[in-house]
Design a protein around this motif. Structure first.
Motif, PDB file in Angstrom:
ATOM      1  N   SER A   1      28.728  14.883  42.608  1.00  0.00           N
ATOM      2  CA  SER A   1      27.847  16.002  42.945  1.00  0.00           C
ATOM      3  C   SER A   1      28.150  17.178  42.034  1.00  0.00           C
ATOM      4  O   SER A   1      29.269  17.306  41.514  1.00  0.00           O
ATOM      5  CB  SER A   1      28.023  16.408  44.408  1.00  0.00           C
ATOM      6  OG  SER A   1      29.366  16.832  44.650  1.00  0.00           O
ATOM      7  N   ARG A   2      27.151  18.039  41.832  1.00  0.00           N
ATOM      8  CA  ARG A   2      27.301  19.203  40.955  1.00  0.00           C
ATOM      9  C   ARG A   2      26.909  20.465  41.710  1.00  0.00           C
ATOM     10  O   ARG A   2      25.896  20.490  42.413  1.00  0.00           O
ATOM     11  CB  ARG A   2      26.417  19.060  39.715  1.00  0.00           C
ATOM     12  CG  ARG A   2      26.704  17.839  38.884  1.00  0.00           C
ATOM     13  CD  ARG A   2      25.852  17.824  37.615  1.00  0.00           C
ATOM     14  NE  ARG A   2      24.443  17.556  37.849  1.00  0.00           N
ATOM     15  CZ  ARG A   2      23.873  16.356  37.746  1.00  0.00           C
ATOM     16  NH1 ARG A   2      24.615  15.303  37.440  1.00  0.00           N
ATOM     17  NH2 ARG A   2      22.587  16.208  37.941  1.00  0.00           N
ATOM     18  N   SER A   3      27.683  21.521  41.523  1.00  0.00           N
ATOM     19  CA  SER A   3      27.354  22.800  42.149  1.00  0.00           C
ATOM     20  C   SER A   3      27.994  23.930  41.363  1.00  0.00           C
ATOM     21  O   SER A   3      28.985  23.723  40.644  1.00  0.00           O
ATOM     22  CB  SER A   3      27.833  22.834  43.607  1.00  0.00           C
ATOM     23  OG  SER A   3      29.236  22.651  43.675  1.00  0.00           O
ATOM     24  N   VAL A   4      27.423  25.119  41.469  1.00  0.00           N
ATOM     25  CA  VAL A   4      27.996  26.309  40.852  1.00  0.00           C
ATOM     26  C   VAL A   4      28.959  26.928  41.860  1.00  0.00           C
ATOM     27  O   VAL A   4      28.583  27.227  43.001  1.00  0.00           O
ATOM     28  CB  VAL A   4      26.906  27.313  40.452  1.00  0.00           C
ATOM     29  CG1 VAL A   4      27.535  28.576  39.855  1.00  0.00           C
ATOM     30  CG2 VAL A   4      25.948  26.683  39.448  1.00  0.00           C
ATOM     31  N   VAL A   5      30.206  27.099  41.441  1.00  0.00           N
ATOM     32  CA  VAL A   5      31.258  27.578  42.344  1.00  0.00           C
ATOM     33  C   VAL A   5      31.989  28.762  41.711  1.00  0.00           C
ATOM     34  O   VAL A   5      31.851  29.048  40.523  1.00  0.00           O
ATOM     35  CB  VAL A   5      32.268  26.458  42.661  1.00  0.00           C
ATOM     36  CG1 VAL A   5      31.564  25.253  43.287  1.00  0.00           C
ATOM     37  CG2 VAL A   5      33.036  26.045  41.406  1.00  0.00           C
ATOM     38  N   GLU A   6      32.777  29.412  42.531  1.00  0.00           N
ATOM     39  CA  GLU A   6      33.651  30.481  42.048  1.00  0.00           C
ATOM     40  C   GLU A   6      35.036  29.910  41.800  1.00  0.00           C
ATOM     41  O   GLU A   6      35.601  29.236  42.649  1.00  0.00           O
ATOM     42  CB  GLU A   6      33.725  31.618  43.062  1.00  0.00           C
ATOM     43  CG  GLU A   6      34.497  32.823  42.573  1.00  0.00           C
ATOM     44  CD  GLU A   6      34.453  33.972  43.558  1.00  0.00           C
ATOM     45  OE1 GLU A   6      35.342  34.037  44.438  1.00  0.00           O
ATOM     46  OE2 GLU A   6      33.518  34.791  43.459  1.00  0.00           O
ATOM     47  N   ARG A   7      35.567  30.175  40.609  1.00  0.00           N
ATOM     48  CA  ARG A   7      36.897  29.701  40.257  1.00  0.00           C
ATOM     49  C   ARG A   7      37.778  30.879  39.837  1.00  0.00           C
ATOM     50  O   ARG A   7      37.281  31.987  39.607  1.00  0.00           O
ATOM     51  CB  ARG A   7      36.837  28.669  39.121  1.00  0.00           C
ATOM     52  CG  ARG A   7      36.015  27.423  39.435  1.00  0.00           C
ATOM     53  CD  ARG A   7      36.286  26.324  38.435  1.00  0.00           C
ATOM     54  NE  ARG A   7      37.638  25.792  38.608  1.00  0.00           N
ATOM     55  CZ  ARG A   7      38.278  25.058  37.701  1.00  0.00           C
ATOM     56  NH1 ARG A   7      37.705  24.796  36.528  1.00  0.00           N
ATOM     57  NH2 ARG A   7      39.496  24.602  37.924  1.00  0.00           N
ATOM     58  N   HIS A   8      39.069  30.608  39.700  1.00  0.00           N
ATOM     59  CA  HIS A   8      40.026  31.620  39.264  1.00  0.00           C
ATOM     60  C   HIS A   8      40.532  31.268  37.873  1.00  0.00           C
ATOM     61  O   HIS A   8      40.726  30.091  37.548  1.00  0.00           O
ATOM     62  CB  HIS A   8      41.207  31.701  40.225  1.00  0.00           C
ATOM     63  CG  HIS A   8      40.820  32.091  41.615  1.00  0.00           C
ATOM     64  ND1 HIS A   8      40.628  33.394  41.991  1.00  0.00           N
ATOM     65  CD2 HIS A   8      40.556  31.326  42.705  1.00  0.00           C
ATOM     66  CE1 HIS A   8      40.276  33.428  43.268  1.00  0.00           C
ATOM     67  NE2 HIS A   8      40.224  32.188  43.728  1.00  0.00           N
ATOM     68  N   VAL A   9      40.755  32.272  37.060  1.00  0.00           N
ATOM     69  CA  VAL A   9      41.233  32.043  35.695  1.00  0.00           C
ATOM     70  C   VAL A   9      42.541  31.269  35.694  1.00  0.00           C
ATOM     71  O   VAL A   9      42.784  30.438  34.808  1.00  0.00           O
ATOM     72  CB  VAL A   9      41.370  33.385  34.944  1.00  0.00           C
ATOM     73  CG1 VAL A   9      42.161  33.206  33.654  1.00  0.00           C
ATOM     74  CG2 VAL A   9      39.998  33.953  34.626  1.00  0.00           C
ATOM     75  N   ASP A  10      43.392  31.492  36.713  1.00  0.00           N
ATOM     76  CA  ASP A  10      44.675  30.786  36.715  1.00  0.00           C
ATOM     77  C   ASP A  10      44.528  29.297  37.034  1.00  0.00           C
ATOM     78  O   ASP A  10      45.505  28.542  36.951  1.00  0.00           O
ATOM     79  CB  ASP A  10      45.675  31.446  37.659  1.00  0.00           C
ATOM     80  CG  ASP A  10      45.220  31.466  39.106  1.00  0.00           C
ATOM     81  OD1 ASP A  10      44.130  30.926  39.396  1.00  0.00           O
ATOM     82  OD2 ASP A  10      45.952  32.020  39.944  1.00  0.00           O
ATOM     83  N   GLU A  11      43.314  28.847  37.368  1.00  0.00           N
ATOM     84  CA  GLU A  11      43.058  27.419  37.566  1.00  0.00           C
ATOM     85  C   GLU A  11      42.757  26.705  36.246  1.00  0.00           C
ATOM     86  O   GLU A  11      42.696  25.468  36.208  1.00  0.00           O
ATOM     87  CB  GLU A  11      41.884  27.210  38.516  1.00  0.00           C
ATOM     88  CG  GLU A  11      42.110  27.695  39.931  1.00  0.00           C
ATOM     89  CD  GLU A  11      40.885  27.475  40.793  1.00  0.00           C
ATOM     90  OE1 GLU A  11      40.744  26.363  41.340  1.00  0.00           O
ATOM     91  OE2 GLU A  11      40.064  28.404  40.900  1.00  0.00           O
ATOM     92  N   LEU A  12      42.536  27.445  35.185  1.00  0.00           N
ATOM     93  CA  LEU A  12      42.206  26.844  33.900  1.00  0.00           C
ATOM     94  C   LEU A  12      43.428  26.149  33.297  1.00  0.00           C
ATOM     95  O   LEU A  12      44.571  26.508  33.616  1.00  0.00           O
ATOM     96  CB  LEU A  12      41.686  27.910  32.934  1.00  0.00           C
ATOM     97  CG  LEU A  12      40.321  28.511  33.267  1.00  0.00           C
ATOM     98  CD1 LEU A  12      40.017  29.702  32.372  1.00  0.00           C
ATOM     99  CD2 LEU A  12      39.223  27.453  33.150  1.00  0.00           C
ATOM    100  N   PRO A  13      43.225  25.189  32.412  1.00  0.00           N
ATOM    101  CA  PRO A  13      44.358  24.471  31.806  1.00  0.00           C
ATOM    102  C   PRO A  13      45.163  25.384  30.888  1.00  0.00           C
ATOM    103  O   PRO A  13      44.726  26.484  30.537  1.00  0.00           O
ATOM    104  CB  PRO A  13      43.676  23.356  31.011  1.00  0.00           C
ATOM    105  CG  PRO A  13      42.306  23.867  30.730  1.00  0.00           C
ATOM    106  CD  PRO A  13      41.924  24.671  31.931  1.00  0.00           C
ATOM    107  N   GLU A  14      46.320  24.904  30.488  1.00  0.00           N
ATOM    108  CA  GLU A  14      47.150  25.668  29.560  1.00  0.00           C
ATOM    109  C   GLU A  14      46.480  25.738  28.193  1.00  0.00           C
ATOM    110  O   GLU A  14      45.717  24.863  27.800  1.00  0.00           O
ATOM    111  CB  GLU A  14      48.523  25.021  29.432  1.00  0.00           C
ATOM    112  CG  GLU A  14      49.361  25.080  30.697  1.00  0.00           C
ATOM    113  CD  GLU A  14      50.739  24.485  30.494  1.00  0.00           C
ATOM    114  OE1 GLU A  14      51.020  24.014  29.366  1.00  0.00           O
ATOM    115  OE2 GLU A  14      51.533  24.492  31.451  1.00  0.00           O
ATOM    116  N   GLY A  15      46.799  26.778  27.447  1.00  0.00           N
ATOM    117  CA  GLY A  15      46.258  26.968  26.111  1.00  0.00           C
ATOM    118  C   GLY A  15      46.515  28.386  25.664  1.00  0.00           C
ATOM    119  O   GLY A  15      46.602  29.311  26.482  1.00  0.00           O
TER     120      GLY A  15
END
Length: 331
Positions: free
Chosen positions: A18-32
């Motif tokens: 399933s696909r949906s637009v959600v709210e995320r946090h920057v600290d959930e992003l992968p390392e880089g």
């Protein structure tokens, strides 16, 4: 804590997606090392596969697709870029198994990004995106192998798609006589508006498939679909002609004899935009921003926001989209 909007693809226990637009946090992003605020992305066929759970593209879910991104540097831990720099990211693992451009923020290795050239806006860069970059590599392959407008027509298969439509426009602007091959007869006017000199239906390309060689017709080919279409194009290429190959939507298999290669001296060039090294990557973006900058970028483009992506993903999987679909993260 910075939050942002992202398209998230989730896998359920029954292995549906399933696909949906959600709210995320920057600290959930992968390392880089590089954190980028994304202004624009674009929709490619590979994105639609990722958004549908295709294991050949993306294996880990939940996941945010988007193999393209253009935006502004927020921070860079290794000092490869400065805060406020505008950058373009295409290829590598972005949007495949690394959270991608269908989000307001991405975090990636700095080596995946190139500085936006002065001749392109962020929006124009993403009208091109991976599809335009791949088209540019294909045209460059023909030119660097001495195919000229005087040699004859250039065939573009899958001509209404992202790569095909940009290739038609680039070739026509460079003075080539371009034959657009498509299964969408209703899009002939669209291809002519991009500069195609004529348009053929894909069924006509598939005539006489059983023959190992066909009449010499094309000085060069930009093939975006693979399979039997690529095979027929190779068989129809003139002596000393060049065929570029960058897609496999029709098939990954190629059933063709060696006759076109050893009797006509046809060259087959593989085109890869994903792992293209940085120096040629920068050189081509400079071309696309300079001598090769297209006059018809707006004519190629449909602009959508994240909330409209779901229907566009379904449409591209059904072969119902033409040109380029630009994703504006501010819409």
């Amino acid at each position: 804590m910075t939050t942002f909007q992202a398209l998230l693809v989730e896998k359920s226990e029954d292995k549906t997606f399933s696909r949906s637009v959600v709210e995320r946090h920057v600290d959930e992003l992968p390392e880089g090392a590089l954190l980028v605020k994304v202004k624009y992305s674009s929709l490619n066929y590979k994105d639609a596969l990722s958004a549908s759970g295709n294991p050949g593209v993306s294996r880990n879910f939940p996941h945010t697709p988007g193999i393209d991104a253009a935006g502004t540097v927020v921070s860079c831990d290794d000092n490869a870029f400065n805060e406020g720099d505008d950058v373009i990211i295409t290829g590598y693992d972005l949007g495949m198994n690394t959270s991608g451009g269908f989000a307001e923020y991405i975090r990636i290795p700095s080596s995946w990004a190139v500085a936006k050239p002065d001749g392109l806006s962020l929006k124009e860069a993403m009208v091109l995106g991976t599809a335009g970059f791949t088209a540019g590599l294909s045209v460059q392959g023909l030119v660097e192998n001495n195919v000229t407008p005087e040699d004859g027509e250039i065939l573009v298969t899958g001509a209404t798609g992202g790569v095909g439509s940009v290739a038609v426009a680039l070739l026509a602007q460079a003075g080539f006589s371009v034959v657009g091959c498509t299964g969408k007869d209703s899009q002939a006017d669209f291809l002519m508006s991009l500069g195609a000199s004529r348009v053929i239906n894909r069924d006509s390309l598939l005539e006489n498939k059983e023959r190992p060689m066909l009449k010499e017709q094309y000085a060069g080919v930009v093939d975006t679909v693979g399979g039997e279409f690529l095979a027929q194009a190779i068989k129809s290429t003139q002596y000393g002609g060049v065929v570029t190959c960058c897609g496999l939507t029709a098939s990954a298999q190629l059933d063709v004899s060696v006759f076109p290669f050893i009797l006509r001296g046809v060259s087959l060039l593989g085109i890869d935009s994903v792992q293209c090294p940085v120096p040629p990557r920068v050189k081509l973006w400079d071309k696309l921003a300079g001598d090769w900058k297209l006059n018809q970028l707006e004519a190629l483009t449909t602009e959508v926001g994240l909330s409209q992506l779901d229907e566009k993903i379904d449409a591209i999987l059904k072969g119902q989209l033409s040109g380029r679909t630009l994703v504006n993260l501010d819409l």
